[in-house]
Every structure is written in structure tokens, then in C-alpha cells.
Motif scaffolding. Structure first.
Motif, PDB file in Angstrom:
ATOM      1  N   ASP A   1       4.974  10.750   9.753  1.00  0.00           N
ATOM      2  CA  ASP A   1       5.567  11.071   8.449  1.00  0.00           C
ATOM      3  C   ASP A   1       5.743   9.849   7.549  1.00  0.00           C
ATOM      4  OD1 ASP A   1       7.630   9.823   9.698  1.00  0.00           O
ATOM      5  OD2 ASP A   1       8.988  11.548   9.713  1.00  0.00           O
ATOM      6  N   HIS A   2       4.869   8.882   7.756  1.00  0.00           N
ATOM      7  CA  HIS A   2       4.844   7.725   6.860  1.00  0.00           C
ATOM      8  C   HIS A   2       6.122   6.900   6.938  1.00  0.00           C
ATOM      9  CE1 HIS A   2       3.207   5.521   3.309  1.00  0.00           C
ATOM     10  NE2 HIS A   2       2.079   5.957   3.813  1.00  0.00           N
ATOM     11  N   ALA A   3       6.649   6.742   8.135  1.00  0.00           N
ATOM     12  CA  ALA A   3       7.856   5.940   8.330  1.00  0.00           C
ATOM     13  C   ALA A   3       7.574   4.462   8.080  1.00  0.00           C
ATOM     14  CB  ALA A   3       8.354   6.120   9.762  1.00  0.00           C
TER      15      ALA A   3
ATOM     16  N   ILE B   1      -9.248   5.034   3.157  1.00  0.00           N
ATOM     17  CA  ILE B   1      -8.466   5.938   2.291  1.00  0.00           C
ATOM     18  C   ILE B   1      -7.317   6.501   3.113  1.00  0.00           C
ATOM     19  CG2 ILE B   1      -8.564   7.795   0.618  1.00  0.00           C
ATOM     20  CD1 ILE B   1     -11.553   7.685   0.643  1.00  0.00           C
ATOM     21  N   ASP B   2      -6.118   6.387   2.567  1.00  0.00           N
ATOM     22  CA  ASP B   2      -4.908   6.651   3.339  1.00  0.00           C
ATOM     23  C   ASP B   2      -4.180   7.932   2.958  1.00  0.00           C
ATOM     24  OD1 ASP B   2      -5.417   4.248   4.571  1.00  0.00           O
ATOM     25  OD2 ASP B   2      -3.410   3.418   4.222  1.00  0.00           O
ATOM     26  N   ASP B   3      -3.332   8.338   3.844  1.00  0.00           N
ATOM     27  CA  ASP B   3      -2.310   9.381   3.710  1.00  0.00           C
ATOM     28  C   ASP B   3      -2.920  10.787   3.766  1.00  0.00           C
ATOM     29  OD1 ASP B   3      -0.816   7.107   3.305  1.00  0.00           O
ATOM     30  OD2 ASP B   3      -0.189   7.602   1.267  1.00  0.00           O
ATOM     31  N   GLY B   4      -3.561  11.215   2.707  1.00  0.00           N
ATOM     32  CA  GLY B   4      -4.179  12.545   2.721  1.00  0.00           C
ATOM     33  C   GLY B   4      -3.519  13.558   1.817  1.00  0.00           C
TER      34      GLY B   4
ATOM     35  N   ALA C   1      -7.558   2.461  -0.390  1.00  0.00           N
ATOM     36  CA  ALA C   1      -7.366   3.442  -1.457  1.00  0.00           C
ATOM     37  C   ALA C   1      -6.539   4.584  -0.861  1.00  0.00           C
ATOM     38  CB  ALA C   1      -8.704   3.952  -1.982  1.00  0.00           C
ATOM     39  N   HIS C   2      -6.209   5.553  -1.690  1.00  0.00           N
ATOM     40  CA  HIS C   2      -5.399   6.679  -1.220  1.00  0.00           C
ATOM     41  C   HIS C   2      -5.996   8.001  -1.688  1.00  0.00           C
ATOM     42  CE1 HIS C   2      -2.417   3.401  -1.020  1.00  0.00           C
ATOM     43  NE2 HIS C   2      -1.929   4.078  -0.012  1.00  0.00           N
ATOM     44  N   PHE C   3      -5.747   9.028  -0.925  1.00  0.00           N
ATOM     45  CA  PHE C   3      -6.027  10.382  -1.404  1.00  0.00           C
ATOM     46  C   PHE C   3      -4.929  10.720  -2.412  1.00  0.00           C
ATOM     47  CE2 PHE C   3      -8.224  10.442   2.707  1.00  0.00           C
ATOM     48  CZ  PHE C   3      -9.400  11.119   2.410  1.00  0.00           C
TER      49      PHE C   3
ATOM     50  N   ASN D   1      -5.299   6.755  12.566  1.00  0.00           N
ATOM     51  CA  ASN D   1      -3.886   7.132  12.694  1.00  0.00           C
ATOM     52  C   ASN D   1      -3.024   6.400  11.655  1.00  0.00           C
ATOM     53  OD1 ASN D   1      -1.154   7.304  13.642  1.00  0.00           O
ATOM     54  ND2 ASN D   1      -1.866   7.604  15.737  1.00  0.00           N
ATOM     55  N   HIS D   2      -2.227   7.158  10.922  1.00  0.00           N
ATOM     56  CA  HIS D   2      -1.325   6.581   9.917  1.00  0.00           C
ATOM     57  C   HIS D   2       0.054   7.227  10.027  1.00  0.00           C
ATOM     58  CE1 HIS D   2      -0.544   4.199   6.363  1.00  0.00           C
ATOM     59  NE2 HIS D   2      -0.456   5.209   5.527  1.00  0.00           N
ATOM     60  N   THR D   3       0.498   7.431  11.242  1.00  0.00           N
ATOM     61  CA  THR D   3       1.832   7.939  11.630  1.00  0.00           C
ATOM     62  C   THR D   3       2.032   9.441  11.380  1.00  0.00           C
ATOM     63  OG1 THR D   3       3.138   7.623   9.567  1.00  0.00           O
ATOM     64  CG2 THR D   3       2.851   5.690  11.020  1.00  0.00           C
TER      65      THR D   3
ATOM     66  N   GLY E   1       0.831  -1.190   0.000  1.00  0.00           N
ATOM     67  CA  GLY E   1       0.000   0.000   0.000  1.00  0.00           C
ATOM     68  C   GLY E   1       0.859   1.231   0.000  1.00  0.00           C
ATOM     69  N   CYS E   2       0.234   2.331  -0.334  1.00  0.00           N
ATOM     70  CA  CYS E   2       0.853   3.636  -0.178  1.00  0.00           C
ATOM     71  C   CYS E   2       2.000   3.879  -1.132  1.00  0.00           C
ATOM     72  CB  CYS E   2       1.327   3.876   1.250  1.00  0.00           C
ATOM     73  SG  CYS E   2       0.030   3.572   2.443  1.00  0.00           S
ATOM     74  N   THR E   3       2.124   3.066  -2.125  1.00  0.00           N
ATOM     75  CA  THR E   3       3.081   3.386  -3.166  1.00  0.00           C
ATOM     76  C   THR E   3       2.330   4.109  -4.269  1.00  0.00           C
ATOM     77  OG1 THR E   3       2.621   1.289  -4.217  1.00  0.00           O
ATOM     78  CG2 THR E   3       4.480   1.355  -2.702  1.00  0.00           C
TER      79      THR E   3
HETATM   80 ZN    ZN Z   1       0.169   5.339   3.558  1.00  0.00          ZN
END
Ligand code: ZN
Length: 309
Positions: A178-180, A125-128, A266-268, A174-176, A25-27
Motif C-alpha cells: 500500500d505504498h508505505a 513505471i510505478d504504482d499503477g 515514471a508513473h502510471f 514489487n512496489h509494496t 518519486g511517487c509524488t
Molecule cells: Zn510509488
């Protein structure tokens, strides 16, 4: 209906699946394939950025968008037509006996699906990163429930963007900071990644995130991560079964089919990460893939019993 109202032609092909990016995810993953018809409404004003006045409570009870039967309300047919989509089936009432029961203390569970026979999936939906006003308009129209896993340093330039989404009954998790990549950092850093994000999100959105998702799903099952989550407040680690790319999902299941209770990632994201597609185009494709398989989208928090305060 409007000048964009034409039959959407499915132009991507199954072969494009072979070109999907890696499963994490998150790529900035993406599939290939020609762009589909634009999912741009012809009318409607940009969503207001008004702050949430009634933040959803941390407890996972009926939400602001609950229908009289308890399930999330499906937007009306005209709203779906505006976005060139076929309406999803309405979600069934939220189960009275929650399939996931979270404890107030102790190790937190890690899950990527919810045990249910309801023909529903859950959208997260992740990150933002992408803060597209049209997406607020879309969710306001369609009333599809989502759960947002936000990364502090990705949303801190505009916390307000997510408040109208929250006001629709959607929960923020919560998704950290700074995405570590959690398994690559020591336990103390894992703790600060979760605790500092927890504090910021609680302050901004008025309620402490109940759930945590590690970037890339990395380290989810390690004792260090579980301990850090326990120290910071979230009461579960949530992964996923499918990951939305641009036109289709990546499935962990070999048969490439949704199953009841699956959690979808999914992601923003915007055109920079979606080969020119917009957030609303991507999300429309996601809803179409769910609709084709006959699933409703339910609210994840309606299937989770939060710990007693
Ligand atoms: Zn992410």
C-alpha cells in the motif's frame, strides 16, 4: 497522416524546470508550462484486455519483443508518426555478459543505474493508478520496453490491465502492498509490505517479481529493508537517476543530461495528477526527451542476470 498530424511545437520552457516538484518519486509532482499537442491517435481500437498467455519468465533472457538481433524491436515509423513522435534509435542487442548479476541468497544490491557503454536508458513505471487503455495501445504500437513496479492495493481493482503490457515482454516488479514509507514502519511491517505484495503479484502474473522498489526510494539502504527484501524474494532494490514529471524529467545530475545506463522513473498517472495531461501525452513527452538526447530505450531485465533457479 491523420487529423492530429501537425507539427508539434515545443511550448514549455527551460524556466519551468525551476518549478519542478520535489525530487522524490511517487509524488504528484508536476512542472508548469503550457500543454503540448495532444498525443491522441486518430484511429485504432482500444487495446483488448486479454490476459497474458505467455508470461515472461523470471529469468532475464531475451524477451517476447526481442528483435532478431536481440534488442527490443523499435516500432515502425508509421507507428511513431501515429503518436506524433520521432522514432527512437533501436536498442543494441542485449549484452551476453550481463552488467548486473544477482545472487540467489544474501544481501541484495541497491542500484539506480546499470554500468554499460551502450547508449541506452531504462524506463520504469510505478504504482499503477492510471489504467488508460490508450497506453496499452501506445506500447503495443511503439514496442518501447518498460519495467513496471506495481503496488498491490493500487492495482488490485484491475490486475488485468497490466497483463497485455506483460504480454509485450514487460516485467512486473514489487512496489509494496500500500505504498508505505518503509523507514517509518517497523521491520515486521516492512516484511509484510513486501512479502504480501510478492505473493499477490506472483499469483496474478505467474512469475515472482525479481526486483523491489521502495516507495519514494525511502529506506533503500537500510539493513531492515534489505533484510525484508531478502525474506520475500526480490533480489535487488532498484532506484532511479531521473524522474519524469509532465513535460520533462527531473535529473539528479547537475548537467541535466541522461547518461548511458540510467534508470528513469515514471508513473502510471492520468489527468488528475498531470494537470490535465494524459498518460500517453506524458509518456510521449518522456520518449521525446530521450530521443532528443540520442538514447535508445533498452529492457532493464536484458541487462540483469537473474539468479540460477
Ligand atoms: Zn510509488
Amino acid at each position: 497522416m491523420n487529423r492530429h498530424a501537425r507539427s508539434r511545437t515545443t511550448v514549455y520552457v527551460a524556466g519551468a524546470l525551476a518549478l519542478l516538484a520535489a525530487a522524490t518519486g511517487c509524488t504528484s509532482g508536476g512542472d508548469s508550462g503550457a500543454a503540448s499537442a495532444a498525443l491522441v491517435p486518430a484511429s485504432g481500437s482500444p487495446a483488448s484486455g486479454s490476459p497474458a498467455t505467455a508470461a515472461p519468465s523470471r529469468s532475464a533472457g531475451p524477451s517476447a519483443s526481442a528483435s532478431p538481433t536481440g534488442g527490443p524491436a523499435a516500432g515502425d515509423a508509421a507507428a511513431w508518426a501515429k503518436w506524433h513522435l520521432t522514432p527512437l534509435p533501436p536498442a543494441p542487442p542485449a549484452p551476453a555478459d550481463k552488467p548486473v548479476k544477482l545472487a540467489r541468497t544474501g544481501p541484495v544490491p541497491v542500484f539506480s543505474e546499470v554500468k554499460t557503454s551502450d547508449k541506452v536508458v531504462f524506463v520504469t513505471i510505478d504504482d499503477g493508478a492510471e489504467k488508460d487503455p490508450k497506453f496499452v495501445e501506445m506500447l503495443t504500437d511503439l514496442k518501447v520496453p518498460v519495467s513496471m513496479f506495481l503496488t498491490r492495493d493500487i492495482v488490485k481493482d484491475n490486475y488485468g490491465y497490466f497483463k497485455p503490457l506483460q504480454a509485450l515482454g514487460n516485467h512486473i516488479h514489487n512496489h509494496t502492498v500500500d505504498h508505505a514509507q518503509m523507514s517509518k514502519v517497523p521491520p515486521e511491517k516492512q516484511k509484510s509490505e513486501i512479502c504480501d505484495a510478492q505473493a499477490a503479484l506472483t499469483q496474478q502474473y505467474g512469475t515472482p517479481p525479481l526486483l523491489f522498489r521502495p516507495p519514494y526510494g525511502d529506506g533503500a539502504n537500510t539493513p531492515a529493508l534489505n533484510t525484508a527484501v531478502q525474506q520475500c524474494g526480490p533480489r535487488a532494490v532498484v532506484l532511479w537517476r531521473e524522474s519524469m514529471q509532465i513535460h520533462d524529467m527531473q535529473y539528479q545530475a547537475a548537467d541535466k543530461k541522461l547518461r548511458a545506463g540510467d534508470i528513469v522513473l515514471a508513473h502510471f498517472r492520468g489527468p488528475k495528477d498531470l494537470k490535465g495531461e494524459t498518460m500517453t501525452q506524458m509518456f510521449g513527452e518522456l520518449l521525446a526527451r530521450i530521443q532528443e538526447q540520442g538514447f535508445a530505450v533498452a529492457r532493464l531485465e536484458d541487462y540483469i542476470e537473474a539468479p540460477a533457479a
